[in-house]
Design a protein around this motif. Structure first.
Motif, PDB file in Angstrom:
ATOM      1  N   GLU A  58       0.814  -1.219   0.000  1.00 52.11           N
ATOM      2  CA  GLU A  58       0.000   0.000   0.000  1.00 52.11           C
ATOM      3  C   GLU A  58       0.846   1.267   0.000  1.00 52.11           C
ATOM      4  O   GLU A  58       0.441   2.285  -0.550  1.00 52.11           O
ATOM      5  CB  GLU A  58      -0.960  -0.010   1.185  1.00 52.11           C
ATOM      6  N   LEU A  59       2.018   1.215   0.620  1.00 55.23           N
ATOM      7  CA  LEU A  59       2.903   2.384   0.589  1.00 55.23           C
ATOM      8  C   LEU A  59       3.341   2.658  -0.853  1.00 55.23           C
ATOM      9  O   LEU A  59       3.298   3.810  -1.313  1.00 55.23           O
ATOM     10  CB  LEU A  59       4.129   2.159   1.483  1.00 55.23           C
ATOM     11  N   ALA A  60       3.736   1.606  -1.559  1.00 58.39           N
ATOM     12  CA  ALA A  60       4.143   1.775  -2.963  1.00 58.39           C
ATOM     13  C   ALA A  60       2.990   2.353  -3.784  1.00 58.39           C
ATOM     14  O   ALA A  60       3.189   3.257  -4.605  1.00 58.39           O
ATOM     15  CB  ALA A  60       4.594   0.429  -3.538  1.00 58.39           C
ATOM     16  N   ALA A  61       1.772   1.854  -3.542  1.00 59.34           N
ATOM     17  CA  ALA A  61       0.605   2.336  -4.294  1.00 59.34           C
ATOM     18  C   ALA A  61       0.317   3.798  -3.975  1.00 59.34           C
ATOM     19  O   ALA A  61      -0.014   4.596  -4.869  1.00 59.34           O
ATOM     20  CB  ALA A  61      -0.616   1.469  -3.963  1.00 59.34           C
ATOM     21  N   VAL A  83       5.755  13.008   4.292  1.00 62.40           N
ATOM     22  CA  VAL A  83       4.816  13.280   5.387  1.00 62.40           C
ATOM     23  C   VAL A  83       3.423  12.764   5.016  1.00 62.40           C
ATOM     24  O   VAL A  83       2.991  12.888   3.863  1.00 62.40           O
ATOM     25  CB  VAL A  83       4.737  14.817   5.615  1.00 62.40           C
ATOM     26  N   TRP A  84       2.729  12.191   5.989  1.00 66.49           N
ATOM     27  CA  TRP A  84       1.305  11.878   5.833  1.00 66.49           C
ATOM     28  C   TRP A  84       0.507  13.097   6.274  1.00 66.49           C
ATOM     29  O   TRP A  84       0.649  13.573   7.402  1.00 66.49           O
ATOM     30  CB  TRP A  84       0.908  10.661   6.670  1.00 66.49           C
ATOM     31  N   GLY A 114       0.650  17.044  10.261  1.00 62.32           N
ATOM     32  CA  GLY A 114       1.424  16.227   9.325  1.00 62.32           C
ATOM     33  C   GLY A 114       2.359  15.316  10.111  1.00 62.32           C
ATOM     34  O   GLY A 114       2.943  15.740  11.096  1.00 62.32           O
ATOM     35  N   VAL A 115       2.472  14.065   9.677  1.00 60.94           N
ATOM     36  CA  VAL A 115       3.292  13.088  10.405  1.00 60.94           C
ATOM     37  C   VAL A 115       4.473  12.670   9.539  1.00 60.94           C
ATOM     38  O   VAL A 115       4.277  12.067   8.479  1.00 60.94           O
ATOM     39  CB  VAL A 115       2.458  11.832  10.761  1.00 60.94           C
ATOM     40  N   PRO A 116       5.707  12.965   9.946  1.00 63.68           N
ATOM     41  CA  PRO A 116       6.868  12.546   9.154  1.00 63.68           C
ATOM     42  C   PRO A 116       6.997  11.022   9.128  1.00 63.68           C
ATOM     43  O   PRO A 116       6.903  10.364  10.161  1.00 63.68           O
ATOM     44  CB  PRO A 116       8.066  13.169   9.885  1.00 63.68           C
ATOM     45  N   PHE A 159       3.584   4.574   7.886  1.00 70.49           N
ATOM     46  CA  PHE A 159       2.487   4.967   6.993  1.00 70.49           C
ATOM     47  C   PHE A 159       1.167   4.359   7.478  1.00 70.49           C
ATOM     48  O   PHE A 159       0.150   5.057   7.598  1.00 70.49           O
ATOM     49  CB  PHE A 159       2.836   4.491   5.575  1.00 70.49           C
ATOM     50  N   GLU A 160       1.180   3.077   7.798  1.00 68.09           N
ATOM     51  CA  GLU A 160      -0.038   2.402   8.276  1.00 68.09           C
ATOM     52  C   GLU A 160      -0.528   3.031   9.574  1.00 68.09           C
ATOM     53  O   GLU A 160      -1.729   3.243   9.759  1.00 68.09           O
ATOM     54  CB  GLU A 160       0.224   0.901   8.488  1.00 68.09           C
ATOM     55  N   ALA A 161       0.392   3.329  10.476  1.00 68.81           N
ATOM     56  CA  ALA A 161      -0.001   3.911  11.768  1.00 68.81           C
ATOM     57  C   ALA A 161      -0.558   5.323  11.581  1.00 68.81           C
ATOM     58  O   ALA A 161      -1.586   5.677  12.157  1.00 68.81           O
ATOM     59  CB  ALA A 161       1.197   3.927  12.712  1.00 68.81           C
TER      60      ALA A 161
END
Ligand SMILES: [Fe+2]
Length: 209
Positions: free
Chosen positions: A94-97, A129-130, A153-155, A194-196
């Motif tokens: 999912e990160l790649a996507a 960043v998310w 924003g979350v690094p 990323f998931e968190a």
């Protein structure tokens, strides 16, 4: 009892060679990162003193010092976990996507991260960043340790672009360092972050995901 503590490195200082020298990693962790931890704890103590004395004349400077040192501590703690001795390659799942969805393709993302690191004026970081309002990935320059990041924003993934991160080995060739670091990314760590981060809900009208 200190609020903030220097975390152990997840690998030996020399484990990222030849891409990042052991001496750099040792100084970076043991001196630079340690100084931010110490600075954060000392600033909290000074704030305790200020409240006890009811002397708030230095509050602005103390709060700035607190943001600088805590942010330096958090960013370095993420940065060590972002790296791995047998890292590199590419993210999966999912990160790649999400990288493809938000940056077009992996190469564009990689290029933007490098350029972001390479064009920082002074000291700072390139950060993936998310951003929870739009529910998407962004790349941003972080000045010093605390400026330019959007609120909430979350690094997820960082390139330390301070001179202390590369100068001993790469001297003025900082773009060589920003290239070499792609051999030691710990993509599993970035994916975990990323998931968190995606689970965090802002609870605001206008939030997309
Ligand atoms: Fe650093």
């Amino acid at each position: 009892m200190a609020e903030y503590v220097l975390p152990d490195m997840p690998f030996d200082y020399g484990a990222l060679e030849p891409h990042i020298s052991g001496r750099i990693m040792e100084l970076h962790h043991n001196k630079h990162h340690a100084a931010y931890v110490k600075g954060a704890n000392q600033t909290l103590e000074k704030l305790d003193e200020a409240r006890a004395k009811e002397d708030f004349t230095r509050l602005g400077a103390l709060e700035k010092a607190l943001a600088f040192n805590i942010s330096g501590h958090i960013l370095h703690s993420i940065f060590w976990e972002n790296l791995a001795p047998k890292g590199g390659a590419r993210p999966e799942g999912e990160l790649a996507a999400a990288i493809v969805e938000d940056f077009g393709n992996f190469e564009s993302f990689q290029r933007q991260m490098r350029e972001t690191a390479g064009t920082i004026m002074g000291s700072g970081w390139a950060a993936l960043v998310w951003e929870p309002m739009a529910g998407r990935l962004l790349i941003t320059q972080i000045y010093d340790h605390q400026s330019n990041l959007s609120q909430s924003g979350v690094p997820l993934m960082l390139i330390d672009a301070w001179e202390h991160a590369y100068y001993l080995q790469y001297e003025n060739r900082k773009t060589d360092f920003f290239e070499a670091i792609w051999n030691v990314w710990n993509w599993k760590d970035v994916a975990r972050r990323f998931e968190a981060a995606r689970q965090f809900k802002l609870g605001l009208a206008g939030t997309k995901k």
